[in-house]
Design a protein around this motif. Structure first.
Motif, PDB file in Angstrom:
ATOM      1  N   HIS A 640       0.824  -1.204   0.000  1.00  0.00           N
ATOM      2  CA  HIS A 640       0.000   0.000   0.000  1.00  0.00           C
ATOM      3  C   HIS A 640       0.864   1.262   0.000  1.00  0.00           C
ATOM      4  CE1 HIS A 640      -3.575  -2.410   1.864  1.00  0.00           C
ATOM      5  NE2 HIS A 640      -3.408  -2.637   0.579  1.00  0.00           N
ATOM      6  N   ARG A 641       1.925   1.258   0.741  1.00  0.00           N
ATOM      7  CA  ARG A 641       2.834   2.414   0.708  1.00  0.00           C
ATOM      8  C   ARG A 641       3.472   2.556  -0.673  1.00  0.00           C
ATOM      9  NH1 ARG A 641       6.965   3.758   5.170  1.00  0.00           N
ATOM     10  NH2 ARG A 641       8.069   2.031   4.208  1.00  0.00           N
ATOM     11  N   GLN A 642       3.818   1.435  -1.277  1.00  0.00           N
ATOM     12  CA  GLN A 642       4.441   1.500  -2.595  1.00  0.00           C
ATOM     13  C   GLN A 642       3.464   2.012  -3.651  1.00  0.00           C
ATOM     14  OE1 GLN A 642       6.663  -2.607  -1.868  1.00  0.00           O
ATOM     15  NE2 GLN A 642       7.385  -1.678  -3.758  1.00  0.00           N
ATOM     16  N   ILE A 643       2.204   1.589  -3.570  1.00  0.00           N
ATOM     17  CA  ILE A 643       1.193   2.082  -4.516  1.00  0.00           C
ATOM     18  C   ILE A 643       1.038   3.590  -4.374  1.00  0.00           C
ATOM     19  CG2 ILE A 643      -1.273   2.055  -5.055  1.00  0.00           C
ATOM     20  CD1 ILE A 643      -1.225  -0.966  -4.307  1.00  0.00           C
ATOM     21  N   ALA A 644       0.915   4.046  -3.138  1.00  0.00           N
ATOM     22  CA  ALA A 644       0.756   5.478  -2.897  1.00  0.00           C
ATOM     23  C   ALA A 644       1.990   6.248  -3.363  1.00  0.00           C
ATOM     24  CB  ALA A 644       0.489   5.732  -1.415  1.00  0.00           C
ATOM     25  N   ALA A 645       3.163   5.725  -3.056  1.00  0.00           N
ATOM     26  CA  ALA A 645       4.404   6.396  -3.449  1.00  0.00           C
ATOM     27  C   ALA A 645       4.535   6.481  -4.959  1.00  0.00           C
ATOM     28  CB  ALA A 645       5.603   5.671  -2.852  1.00  0.00           C
ATOM     29  N   ALA A 646       4.101   5.418  -5.660  1.00  0.00           N
ATOM     30  CA  ALA A 646       4.183   5.422  -7.121  1.00  0.00           C
ATOM     31  C   ALA A 646       3.296   6.505  -7.711  1.00  0.00           C
ATOM     32  CB  ALA A 646       3.788   4.044  -7.661  1.00  0.00           C
ATOM     33  N   VAL A 647       2.108   6.666  -7.155  1.00  0.00           N
ATOM     34  CA  VAL A 647       1.191   7.698  -7.658  1.00  0.00           C
ATOM     35  C   VAL A 647       1.726   9.094  -7.352  1.00  0.00           C
ATOM     36  CG1 VAL A 647      -1.123   8.682  -7.389  1.00  0.00           C
ATOM     37  CG2 VAL A 647      -0.818   6.193  -7.512  1.00  0.00           C
ATOM     38  N   LEU A 648       2.336   9.268  -6.190  1.00  0.00           N
ATOM     39  CA  LEU A 648       2.762  10.587  -5.731  1.00  0.00           C
ATOM     40  C   LEU A 648       4.195  10.924  -6.122  1.00  0.00           C
ATOM     41  CD1 LEU A 648       1.154  10.298  -2.196  1.00  0.00           C
ATOM     42  CD2 LEU A 648       0.381  11.810  -4.030  1.00  0.00           C
ATOM     43  N   GLY A 649       4.850  10.012  -6.847  1.00  0.00           N
ATOM     44  CA  GLY A 649       6.224  10.274  -7.248  1.00  0.00           C
ATOM     45  C   GLY A 649       7.172  10.365  -6.079  1.00  0.00           C
ATOM     46  N   SER A 650       6.852   9.690  -5.002  1.00  0.00           N
ATOM     47  CA  SER A 650       7.591   9.832  -3.758  1.00  0.00           C
ATOM     48  C   SER A 650       8.333   8.546  -3.429  1.00  0.00           C
ATOM     49  CB  SER A 650       6.609  10.187  -2.625  1.00  0.00           C
ATOM     50  OG  SER A 650       7.276  10.383  -1.408  1.00  0.00           O
ATOM     51  N   ARG A 651       8.932   8.542  -2.261  1.00  0.00           N
ATOM     52  CA  ARG A 651       9.526   7.326  -1.709  1.00  0.00           C
ATOM     53  C   ARG A 651       8.535   6.710  -0.726  1.00  0.00           C
ATOM     54  NH1 ARG A 651      13.607  10.950  -0.615  1.00  0.00           N
ATOM     55  NH2 ARG A 651      13.368  10.581   1.628  1.00  0.00           N
ATOM     56  N   ALA A 652       8.538   5.405  -0.625  1.00  0.00           N
ATOM     57  CA  ALA A 652       7.617   4.728   0.291  1.00  0.00           C
ATOM     58  C   ALA A 652       7.888   5.123   1.731  1.00  0.00           C
ATOM     59  CB  ALA A 652       7.719   3.218   0.118  1.00  0.00           C
ATOM     60  N   ASP A 653       9.156   5.375   2.071  1.00  0.00           N
ATOM     61  CA  ASP A 653       9.448   5.697   3.477  1.00  0.00           C
ATOM     62  C   ASP A 653       8.999   7.110   3.867  1.00  0.00           C
ATOM     63  OD1 ASP A 653      11.357   7.383   2.386  1.00  0.00           O
ATOM     64  OD2 ASP A 653      13.078   6.271   3.141  1.00  0.00           O
ATOM     65  N   ARG A 654       8.459   7.864   2.906  1.00  0.00           N
ATOM     66  CA  ARG A 654       7.902   9.179   3.242  1.00  0.00           C
ATOM     67  C   ARG A 654       6.414   9.080   3.578  1.00  0.00           C
ATOM     68  NH1 ARG A 654      10.585  13.647   2.260  1.00  0.00           N
ATOM     69  NH2 ARG A 654       8.685  14.835   1.831  1.00  0.00           N
ATOM     70  N   ILE A 655       5.886   7.863   3.564  1.00  0.00           N
ATOM     71  CA  ILE A 655       4.459   7.670   3.806  1.00  0.00           C
ATOM     72  C   ILE A 655       4.269   6.914   5.113  1.00  0.00           C
ATOM     73  CG2 ILE A 655       2.332   6.624   2.938  1.00  0.00           C
ATOM     74  CD1 ILE A 655       3.539   7.008   0.106  1.00  0.00           C
ATOM     75  N   ALA A 656       3.802   7.612   6.142  1.00  0.00           N
ATOM     76  CA  ALA A 656       3.434   6.953   7.398  1.00  0.00           C
ATOM     77  C   ALA A 656       2.078   6.287   7.197  1.00  0.00           C
ATOM     78  CB  ALA A 656       3.376   7.969   8.530  1.00  0.00           C
ATOM     79  N   ILE A 657       1.889   5.136   7.826  1.00  0.00           N
ATOM     80  CA  ILE A 657       0.658   4.379   7.584  1.00  0.00           C
ATOM     81  C   ILE A 657       0.111   3.841   8.889  1.00  0.00           C
ATOM     82  CG2 ILE A 657       1.913   2.223   7.108  1.00  0.00           C
ATOM     83  CD1 ILE A 657      -0.258   1.607   4.980  1.00  0.00           C
ATOM     84  N   ILE A 658      -1.206   3.855   8.995  1.00  0.00           N
ATOM     85  CA  ILE A 658      -1.908   3.191  10.092  1.00  0.00           C
ATOM     86  C   ILE A 658      -3.019   2.358   9.487  1.00  0.00           C
ATOM     87  CG2 ILE A 658      -3.497   5.124  10.478  1.00  0.00           C
ATOM     88  CD1 ILE A 658      -3.387   4.383  13.485  1.00  0.00           C
ATOM     89  N   ASN A 659      -3.287   1.208  10.102  1.00  0.00           N
ATOM     90  CA  ASN A 659      -4.276   0.309   9.505  1.00  0.00           C
ATOM     91  C   ASN A 659      -5.089  -0.401  10.580  1.00  0.00           C
ATOM     92  OD1 ASN A 659      -1.742  -1.202  10.045  1.00  0.00           O
ATOM     93  ND2 ASN A 659      -2.900  -2.942   9.296  1.00  0.00           N
ATOM     94  N   ALA A 660      -6.253  -0.934  10.150  1.00  0.00           N
ATOM     95  CA  ALA A 660      -7.067  -1.854  10.943  1.00  0.00           C
ATOM     96  C   ALA A 660      -7.460  -1.311  12.316  1.00  0.00           C
ATOM     97  CB  ALA A 660      -6.354  -3.207  11.086  1.00  0.00           C
TER      98      ALA A 660
END
Length: 899
Positions: A640-660
């Motif tokens: 999920h971080r990789q999908i978001a990063a791909a869309v945003l042209g970013s790195r996955a480690d720039r995306i904090a995530i919380i789930n469930a």
């Protein structure tokens, strides 16, 4: 007594008989896990004076005066031990529950032991990885790649929770200390079928430390299903929280809540229960008979024990068999097996300072658990918070609500926090299993191998309660029949109540069982007419231009978002023909053969499934993503971080995530049925696209330029030579009252299709019945690989589970319905030595339905393993082994000369 744990000295007095595992965990050393408490799994491994030991077998007092090292103290300088780093670099974990113990064992190996890992790791089990990545970590082979902006999709990026997993700081359900917590234990039925006349609570209440006892008279008398689906109407409401009728050995009879776990167990033993035994039935065919004892009166006795039956036909199989030159008919059966996730079921409930109820649980579907708890106890969702932190494996076994209800009940009644953690034995006797199914297959074909008719008759043993019985039966009559193009198809299926532990969702979800039967039958038919097994599949398998059809003529939302079955078959055939793997053993008593099987699986269930995402740009220029799906080793957080990063042209480690988390994340139906990528992943993609457009639109307004001139690039928005840092843009937006936020929802329709093909070359000993897998080749069409390392790991794990199902695992019950092997050492999930190295290959496809071209990966790979092995056994011996598992005694009895 004086102890030294992770270089810290303290004095303490262990309780009489206390093991080192519980002693350490009571002091907050939660990196030491409980997987069995019998020395079977190794999850609790620590070092004692530098040597690894299973702490569940070590009396705590024997550690006094010695050096105890746990995963949390393996690198005392706060960094990483080389083995911890190696596990990170190879991603030698999925759920990570076994990792602490596995690393402690691996870090103590010498060169000689590293050269003989089957022996060196015999005391450590992993249910997720298939051991390949663990092997690679120990030998210093790294797979992880660097996180580069704009190149996240398709890269083997590390799991963001990896450092916590390898250091023991990741918190699973029971890895918290709760003040004033009460412990719950359950008395389970010794009878397969009985009515409870009376329960005397006084002896239990007299046990020191016992606070309360709950029986069927103390719980809401509301029928429900433990299964968790978006559409609850697909599951039968046939279960009570506690009942006055028990229908299988191991059913919950009463719950005892006490100050300590030992007191709760003593209270259970002290309860006096008067049972009226009732007739029991264990064979589903016998249970279908008119004179069989009825398990559930609801629905009328006219239906007997048949919970649900499904019938369908397209074309006319009668005409198809009349046209056939050859007809093959045979019955095949699969066994009842357990998920054996190393983290057992468990929950903790409490009332918080906010006055609300909170449930911390190990669940694949926390939102649906919240709904069911509100229904049972008359609560409003706003007053109940259900969440998971990290789940130690699921495989469908945690697509149930089987621990949360009693914990919440006890908290409501006592006002105190309550925890309940299943023992390993309870997992076998009180949780759910894979459905045992018996399938009769009848095939008709022309001389050239073209199918003219395909007919199946399935009887599914759903156990004492219906749960997933209807949906797994429907799945068994779905994708396995769509795999082959045939004008005439018919299916009859029955899910039947019996007095055995209930069956539930399990990786492959019903399609595994009939895939086994149909793929074996296809080889039997090929043998009859003299056609090569690869040839008959190519001639009849569904093609990209074919109608995807099972036995129902109604329109379907299943579509080919991509098609790579032909590639998979070619890859496996080439792999087998190349002659890799191990050489055959010497001696004429060894027979060698090869086998192939294919599998088709829709990405997601036919019923409703939905997921939502919320994403925002933070003042730091980084992102925050909230998604409701559960992370249980399936790698959804990483993808999920990789999908978001791909869309945003970013790195996955720039995306904090919380789930469930029902408080902090949008609604999600649950992580099951191969939906983590295709539904929750789609929600992430849609949300990220919306946030991207939001950011670029503000950049255009802020600069009085056109939005099409701007693009996102790592930590900035860029237009030609102009670059604005996202942190700067956020500050400008905040000043202007702009909100950098987006929310989107995704629904499961249409459903795309994944393909898998398994090839096996094996040797079987004609006298001992021993089977050796010499060469294993697997090809998968899962669309674009979001994370190749993770995709391979998921398939490795599914294959290992498939080998276990085929060769070693089997739940054995006695004549009274009691399981006789409810322990890992007797049930035998695969250890390192049992899993062959598989050559994993991928079709080159891009899916038009799944997010960024991807589709499901974690489930379908298990389905062709057992039939490929059976087909290889047929090739080697000329004997069809039609019933799982292929244990040495069964091989011997079929190959040895009969008197």
């Amino acid at each position: 007594m004086n102890f030294t744990v992770d270089a810290k000295d303290f004095a303490a007095e262990p309780r009489p008989g206390q093991c080192l595992r519980t002693f350490l965990r009571e002091r907050g050393v939660f990196g030491v896990k409980k997987g069995c408490d019998a020395g079977d799994c190794g999850a609790c491994t620590v070092w004692l004076d530098g040597r690894p030991v299973h702490s569940c077998l070590m009396p705590a007092f024997r550690a006094a005066g010695r050096q105890v090292t746990t995963i949390q103290g393996l690198a005392p300088d706060g960094g990483l031990h080389p083995m911890q780093q190696a596990f990170l670099d190879a991603q030698a974990f999925q759920c990570g529950f076994c990792s602490a113990g596995m690393i402690m064992t691996a870090a103590a190996l010498d060169d000689e032991q590293r050269d003989d890992l089957p022996r060196a790791l015999k005391g450590n089990l992993c249910r997720c990885t298939g051991y390949r990545a663990i092997d690679e970590a120990i030998h210093g082979i790294a797979s992880a790649e660097e996180d580069v902006a704009g190149k996240a999709c398709g890269a083997s990026l590390r799991n963001p929770f990896g450092p916590g997993i390898v250091t023991g700081h990741a918190r699973y359900t029971m890895d918290v200390a709760v003040e004033q917590v009460l412990h719950l234990k359950v008395l389970r039925s010794p009878h397969a079928h009985a009515r409870i006349r009376d329960i005397q609570r006084a002896p239990a209440l007299a046990v020191p430390g016992v606070v309360e006892v709950f029986t069927w008279e103390d719980v809401p008398r509301r029928l429900y299903s433990t299964a968790t689906h978006e559409d609850h109407l697909v599951d039968p409401d046939d279960t009570y929280v506690l009942d006055n009728v028990v229908r299988f050995v191991g059913q919950r009879v009463a719950a005892v809540v006490a100050e300590t776990e030992a007191a709760a167990e003593a209270g259970c033993r002290a309860l006096l229960v008067d049972y009226e035994p009732l007739p029991a039935v264990f064979d589903p065919v016998v249970a279908m008979a008119p004179d069989a004892p009825i398990l559930h009166q609801k629905g009328g006795e006219a239906r007997g024990n048949i919970y649900v039956e499904i019938h369908g036909e397209v074309g006319s199989v009668a005409d198809g068999f009349a046209e056939a030159d050859t007809v093959h008919e045979m019955t095949y059966s699969t066994s009842r097996v357990q998920h054996a996730h190393l983290e057992t079921h468990g929950s903790i409930a409490w009332r918080g300072e906010d006055g609300r109820l909170h449930v911390r649980t190990s669940s694949q579907a926390p939102f649906i658990v919240q709904q069911k708890l509100c229904y049972l106890f008359g609560l409003f969702p706003r007053n109940l918070h259900v969440f998971t932190e990290r789940v130690g494996g699921g495989f469908g076994g945690k697509q149930e609500m089987i621990s949360e209800d009693l914990c919440l009940l006890a908290t409501l009644k006592t006002g105190r926090p309550v925890k309940w953690e299943f023992t390993r034995e309870e997992q076998f006797t009180g949780a759910t299993t894979r459905h045992q199914m018996t399938t009769r297959v009848k095939l008709g074909a022309k001389k050239d191998g073209s199918l003219t008719a395909l007919e199946v008759h399935v009887v599914s043993n759903t156990g004492a309660y219906g749960g997933h019985g209807g949906e797994t039966l429907a799945a068994s009559l779905g994708s396995p029949l769509t795999a082959y193009r045939c004008a005439n198809k018919k299916a009859d299926g029955y899910a039947v109540y019996t007095n055995i532990v209930p069956a539930g969702g399990f990786r492959g979800y019903g399609s595994s069982q009939t895939t086994f039967a149909i793929e074996c039958a296809i080889d039997d038919l090929a043998r009859l007419i003299g056609v090569d097994p690869f040839v008959i599949r190519r001639k009849n398998m569904v093609g990209p231009d074919d109608w995807i059809e099972s036995v129902w003529s109604d329109p379907s939302d299943v579509a080919f978002g991509s098609y790579g079955l032909d590639q998979c078959l070619d890859l496996v055939q080439k792999g087998l023909d190349d002659g890799g793997g191990a050489p055959a053993p010497a001696g004429e008593e060894w027979a060698v053969g090869s086998g192939v099987a294919l599998a088709v699986l829709e990405s997601g269930p036919p019923t409703e499934h939905r997921s939502g995402g919320v994403m925002s740009l933070l003042p730091t220029g980084q992102y925050h993503l909230a998604i409701g799906s559960t992370e249980m080793g399936n790698g959804s957080v990483t993808s999920h971080r990789q999908i978001a990063a791909a869309v945003l042209g970013s790195r996955a480690d720039r995306i904090a995530i919380i789930n469930a988390d029902t408080d902090l994340t949008p609604y999600d139906s649950g992580t099951f049925a191969s939906t983590g990528t295709v539904v929750a992943g789609q929600a992430v993609e849609l949300t990220a696209i919306a946030l991207r457009d939001n950011i670029l639109a503000f950049a255009a307004r802020h600069t009085a330029t056109d939005a099409s001139a701007w693009k996102l690039e790592d930590d900035s928005v860029v237009s030609g030579n102009r670059r604005i840092a996202l942190a700067e843009l956020h500050a400008a937006g905040s000043a202007a009252g702009h909100r950098f936020e987006a929310k989107r929802k995704a629904y499961l329709s249409p459903r795309t299709v994944a393909f898998n093909v398994q090839g096996v070359r094996l040797a079987v000993h004609r006298i001992t019945g021993e089977i050796r897998i010499l060469h294993s080749v697997h090809a998968a069409d899962i669309g674009r690989l979001i994370n190749p390392m993770q995709c391979r790991g998921q398939i490795d794990g599914a294959l290992a589970m498939g080998f276990g199902w085929a060769l070693t695992e089997n739940m054995v019950h006695d004549a009274g319905g009691k399981m006789v092997n409810p322990a890992l050492r007797n049930y035998r999930i695969p250890a390192f030595a049992d899993v062959p190295r598989t050559e994993i290959l991928f079709a080159d496809t891009f899916d038009t339905i799944g997010p960024l071209g991807a589709k499901a990966q974690g489930e379908c790979a298990i389905n062709p393993v057992a039939p490929a092995i059976s087909n290889a056994l047929l090739d080697a011996t000329g004997v069809r082994f039609a019933h799982l598992p292929f244990t040495p005694d069964r091989i011997f009895s079929s190959l040895s000369p009969q008197p």
